[in-house]
Every structure is written in C-alpha cells, then in structure tokens.
Scaffold this motif. Sequence first.
Motif, PDB file in Angstrom:
ATOM      1  N   CYS A 129       4.572   0.395  -7.045  1.00 24.96           N
ATOM      2  CA  CYS A 129       4.130  -0.896  -6.417  1.00 24.96           C
ATOM      3  C   CYS A 129       5.658  -2.532  -6.382  1.00 24.96           C
ATOM      4  O   CYS A 129       4.865  -2.873  -5.463  1.00 24.96           O
ATOM      5  CB  CYS A 129       3.416  -1.463  -7.350  1.00 24.96           C
ATOM      6  N   CYS A 132       6.703  -2.844  -2.584  1.00 28.17           N
ATOM      7  CA  CYS A 132       6.167  -3.700  -1.948  1.00 28.17           C
ATOM      8  C   CYS A 132       6.133  -5.347  -2.242  1.00 28.17           C
ATOM      9  O   CYS A 132       6.174  -6.514  -1.730  1.00 28.17           O
ATOM     10  CB  CYS A 132       4.533  -3.619  -1.356  1.00 28.17           C
ATOM     11  N   HIS A 133       5.361  -5.747  -3.843  1.00 20.06           N
ATOM     12  CA  HIS A 133       5.300  -6.930  -4.255  1.00 20.06           C
ATOM     13  C   HIS A 133       6.232  -7.151  -5.213  1.00 20.06           C
ATOM     14  O   HIS A 133       6.034  -8.510  -5.637  1.00 20.06           O
ATOM     15  CB  HIS A 133       4.520  -6.533  -5.572  1.00 20.06           C
ATOM     16  N   HIS A 166     -11.269  -5.368 -11.497  1.00 19.46           N
ATOM     17  CA  HIS A 166     -10.444  -5.912  -9.807  1.00 19.46           C
ATOM     18  C   HIS A 166      -9.379  -4.768  -9.282  1.00 19.46           C
ATOM     19  O   HIS A 166      -9.301  -3.961  -8.591  1.00 19.46           O
ATOM     20  CB  HIS A 166     -10.188  -7.569  -9.983  1.00 19.46           C
ATOM     21  N   ARG A 177      -4.320  -3.835   3.893  1.00 19.36           N
ATOM     22  CA  ARG A 177      -3.523  -3.382   3.854  1.00 19.36           C
ATOM     23  C   ARG A 177      -3.283  -2.559   3.163  1.00 19.36           C
ATOM     24  O   ARG A 177      -1.792  -1.754   3.579  1.00 19.36           O
ATOM     25  CB  ARG A 177      -2.355  -4.217   4.431  1.00 19.36           C
ATOM     26  N   MET A 178      -3.340  -2.427   1.510  1.00 23.84           N
ATOM     27  CA  MET A 178      -2.649  -1.955   0.663  1.00 23.84           C
ATOM     28  C   MET A 178      -3.297  -0.468   0.816  1.00 23.84           C
ATOM     29  O   MET A 178      -4.782  -0.587   1.193  1.00 23.84           O
ATOM     30  CB  MET A 178      -2.870  -2.527   0.117  1.00 23.84           C
TER      31      MET A 178
HETATM   32  C1  HEC Z   1       3.293  -0.785   1.171  1.00 20.39           C
HETATM   33  C2  HEC Z   1       3.053  -1.775   0.315  1.00 20.39           C
HETATM   34  C3  HEC Z   1       2.369  -1.540  -0.971  1.00 20.39           C
HETATM   35  C4  HEC Z   1       1.726  -1.131  -2.492  1.00 20.39           C
HETATM   36  C5  HEC Z   1       3.578  -0.198  -2.122  1.00 20.39           C
HETATM   37  C6  HEC Z   1       1.540  -1.670  -3.402  1.00 20.39           C
HETATM   38  N1  HEC Z   1       0.605  -2.878  -2.429  1.00 20.39           N
HETATM   39 FE1  HEC Z   1      -0.670  -4.301  -3.524  1.00 20.39          FE
HETATM   40  N2  HEC Z   1      -0.963  -5.232  -1.809  1.00 20.39           N
HETATM   41  C7  HEC Z   1      -0.283  -4.925  -0.547  1.00 20.39           C
HETATM   42  C8  HEC Z   1      -0.970  -5.740   0.465  1.00 20.39           C
HETATM   43  C9  HEC Z   1      -0.006  -5.766   2.150  1.00 20.39           C
HETATM   44  C10 HEC Z   1      -1.676  -6.334  -0.375  1.00 20.39           C
HETATM   45  C11 HEC Z   1      -2.922  -7.115  -0.097  1.00 20.39           C
HETATM   46  C12 HEC Z   1      -3.695  -6.733   1.021  1.00 20.39           C
HETATM   47  C13 HEC Z   1      -4.800  -7.117   1.726  1.00 20.39           C
HETATM   48  O1  HEC Z   1      -5.681  -8.035   1.724  1.00 20.39           O
HETATM   49  O2  HEC Z   1      -4.688  -6.629   3.162  1.00 20.39           O
HETATM   50  C14 HEC Z   1      -1.572  -5.881  -1.546  1.00 20.39           C
HETATM   51  C15 HEC Z   1      -2.736  -6.493  -2.121  1.00 20.39           C
HETATM   52  C16 HEC Z   1      -2.808  -6.308  -3.775  1.00 20.39           C
HETATM   53  C17 HEC Z   1      -3.826  -7.086  -4.421  1.00 20.39           C
HETATM   54  C18 HEC Z   1      -4.756  -8.176  -3.970  1.00 20.39           C
HETATM   55  C19 HEC Z   1      -6.276  -7.839  -4.082  1.00 20.39           C
HETATM   56  C20 HEC Z   1      -7.390  -9.067  -3.558  1.00 20.39           C
HETATM   57  O3  HEC Z   1      -7.590  -8.736  -3.685  1.00 20.39           O
HETATM   58  O4  HEC Z   1      -6.078  -8.994  -2.724  1.00 20.39           O
HETATM   59  C21 HEC Z   1      -3.054  -6.322  -5.740  1.00 20.39           C
HETATM   60  C22 HEC Z   1      -3.922  -6.403  -7.517  1.00 20.39           C
HETATM   61  C23 HEC Z   1      -2.346  -5.366  -5.523  1.00 20.39           C
HETATM   62  N3  HEC Z   1      -2.096  -5.707  -4.595  1.00 20.39           N
HETATM   63  C24 HEC Z   1      -1.122  -4.050  -6.385  1.00 20.39           C
HETATM   64  C25 HEC Z   1      -0.856  -3.638  -6.161  1.00 20.39           C
HETATM   65  C26 HEC Z   1      -0.232  -2.687  -7.654  1.00 20.39           C
HETATM   66  C27 HEC Z   1      -1.217  -2.201  -8.553  1.00 20.39           C
HETATM   67  C28 HEC Z   1       0.433  -1.385  -7.015  1.00 20.39           C
HETATM   68  C29 HEC Z   1       1.059   0.097  -7.034  1.00 20.39           C
HETATM   69  C30 HEC Z   1       0.248   0.455  -8.349  1.00 20.39           C
HETATM   70  C31 HEC Z   1       0.264  -1.984  -5.514  1.00 20.39           C
HETATM   71  N4  HEC Z   1      -0.152  -2.976  -5.320  1.00 20.39           N
HETATM   72  C32 HEC Z   1       1.134  -1.216  -4.525  1.00 20.39           C
HETATM   73  C33 HEC Z   1       0.807  -3.352  -0.099  1.00 20.39           C
HETATM   74  C34 HEC Z   1       0.969  -2.974  -1.478  1.00 20.39           C
END
Ligand code: HEC
Length: 328
Positions: A129, A132-133, A166, A177-178
């Motif tokens: 994670c 990206c995050h 969630h 996009r995730m």
């Molecule tokens: C390639 C990049 C990327 C990776 C790797 C990634 N995320 Fe995300 N994540 C995003 C993006 C972009 C969004 C926004 C999604 C959207 O609303 O379009 C997001 C949104 C989220 C959200 C919020 C969703 C919501 O309710 O709006 C959570 C919670 C989250 N990610 C958790 C994680 C976790 C935990 C991991 C690791 C396992 C992870 N992400 C890995 C790109 C990534």
Amino acid sequence: MKKLQKISALALLVGGLVLTTACHRSPNDPGTEFAPQMYISKAYEPYSQTEKNKINPYGMNMRLPANNTVSRRFSNNVTGETSYQGDFMYYAIGKGDAGLAEAEKSLNPPFEPDDKVLAEGQVLYTRYCTPCHGEKGDGKGKVAELYKGVANISASGALKSVNSGHIFHVITHGKGRMWSHASQLNPDERWKVVYYVHTLQGQELKGRPIEFKAEKGATFVLKSVLFKTGSNELDESSKKDLDRLADFMKKNPTVTGEISGHTDNEGDAKKNQKISEERAKVVTQYLEKAGISTDKLTEVGLGDKQPKASNDTKEGKAQNRRIEFKIL
Ligand code: HEC
C-alpha cells in the motif's frame, strides 16, 4: 577443390535422405514420447486423468465433496449476487455500492489486533500500500506522483472513520481507481492490513488485548468485562480480559492488585455504590476460580465517584461503567 565438391554432394544426399524420411511421417502422429512421466502427472489429477483409478469409485480421480460440505464460494454471499472473484475464498460479497454497504455492516475481523498482528500488518501495508498511499496513509506515495487520485486514508483525511469491513472490502474488490489486491493478500493478511490502516487513521482498535505491565500504580480498564443489564452476572465477553489478567498474575507472582467497580451517574447514588461493590466482588471471585489467591486481590466499589468521561453523553456514560485493575 574436387574433394570439397564431393563432400558437398554427399552432404546433399544425406540431407535429402533425412528430409525424405521425415516427410514420410503422418502429421497426426506426435512421435515417440521419451519420458512420459515428465508430462503425465503421477499425482491423482482430477482434470487430466490418463489411466483408470484403481481405488476410487468409477475409476475416477475426481471425487465428490463429502456430504454436507458447504461451498465456500457462496458461504458469505449475503447480497445474493454471485461473485466468482473470490472464488476459492470465503469472501463473496459482491462489488458495487450495495456490496460495500453490506461489508461495512456485516464484516468483523476474525482475530484480535495484538502486537504481532499489527507488526505483520505494517510489513504488508509497507509492501502493498505504501507505494501509493504513503507510509503515513496520506496518499503521498511515490507512485501517487504519477497515478493521481490516491485517497488519503490517514487521520488527516475524510476517510479516517471508515470501518474494518469497508477497508477489507476495498482491498478485496478495489474501488474506483484502486485495483483489487485479492490475489496479493489472503483474507487473514487483509485483516492485518486493515488493523494497521486503523492505526494510521488514528482509530482506537477494538478488541485490542490489554497488555498488562507489572508497574506499580499502573491502571487498566478491563473493557471486555460487562454485566448483564441490571444484574451482577458476568457477560460471556468478560472472560477474555479476565483470563488474560489471571494469566498475567500467574506469570508475575509478586504482583498484587485492586479491582474497582465504577458506574455512571444514572439513578440513585447509593444504589450505584452498592452495584459497583457487588460487581467488583464478582470479578475477584472469577479470578479466584481461575487460580489467583485472594490475598493478592483487594476489591473496592467506587460508585459514580470517579467518572472517566462526561456523564452528559451516552458514550461517556458507557465509558464510566467499568471495572478497573490497578497494580498496588
Ligand atoms: C496503485 C495505487 C494503489 C495501491 C497500491 C493501493 N491503493 Fe488504495 N487507493 C488508490 C486510489 C487511486 C484510491 C482512490 C479510489 C477512488 O475512489 O477512485 C484508493 C482508495 C483507497 C481507500 C479508500 C476507499 C474509499 O472508500 O474511498 C482505501 C481504504 C484504500 N485505498 C486502502 C488501500 C490499502 C489497504 C492498500 C494496500 C493493500 C491500497 N489501498 C493499495 C490507490 C492505491
């Protein structure tokens, strides 16, 4: 020169012979298999059986599941959708808003967030994670510089209060996009990441086991210790903290402690005082049964005299009704 010509002619002849021999073969004949065991599995392959199975019914490698087996694919299909994505796992809540809402409502982590779980969650979060995050969950990872729109899931963002179900759902199915991370993380690993994300969100971890420390004066609220309404009977949930406390006292035989009962300010103060005394007693009795000598424990009822939070709100009141353990 002549010699060379002769050799070339011979080579042509041999080549021609070889070619003509090759041409005789039927295109449908695969030729000789030199090492069949290299591509015919010795294991009982259900889908590529080459010989009759001598043991199983009907000579088949493939067998029916045992009676009353529950198909995992559908075991959690609460939305009624058929989801093939989580096929081999127990998770089959569908995608989309309905699935997300269902996950928020119905999913709970299957284990407690102890130190080991959190440490593993951190490793997995960092691996999957952080790119990206970002380390803090603020959406400022290296990849996010190019891959726009990464959500801020830290305490400073709008998603700081989203719950475990969630986050589990988002990891499993992805969102917007995730992308889904279901193939990288198995369900247990996802829950570990969920817990770690809660720490980034600044959320209090529910069910975090109390880490008792043998320090004089240290006080621990035994959160899992609850009583049936209007009675002194311990709720089933209470065992968790009490057994852990008993365990701690056995491992630290020099520790002596005080069990105190507290109430909120609802109703009559005298009654509250009495209830708190009785409840403290019930707790010490439980510990005694668990093998802790009574000379190591004192009990006291403090009624509503030592509130921990304001009695003006429901949440505050709930915090005030409690059992504490203090090391003497
Ligand atoms: C390639 C990049 C990327 C990776 C790797 C990634 N995320 Fe995300 N994540 C995003 C993006 C972009 C969004 C926004 C999604 C959207 O609303 O379009 C997001 C949104 C989220 C959200 C919020 C969703 C919501 O309710 O709006 C959570 C919670 C989250 N990610 C958790 C994680 C976790 C935990 C991991 C690791 C396992 C992870 N992400 C890995 C790109 C990534």
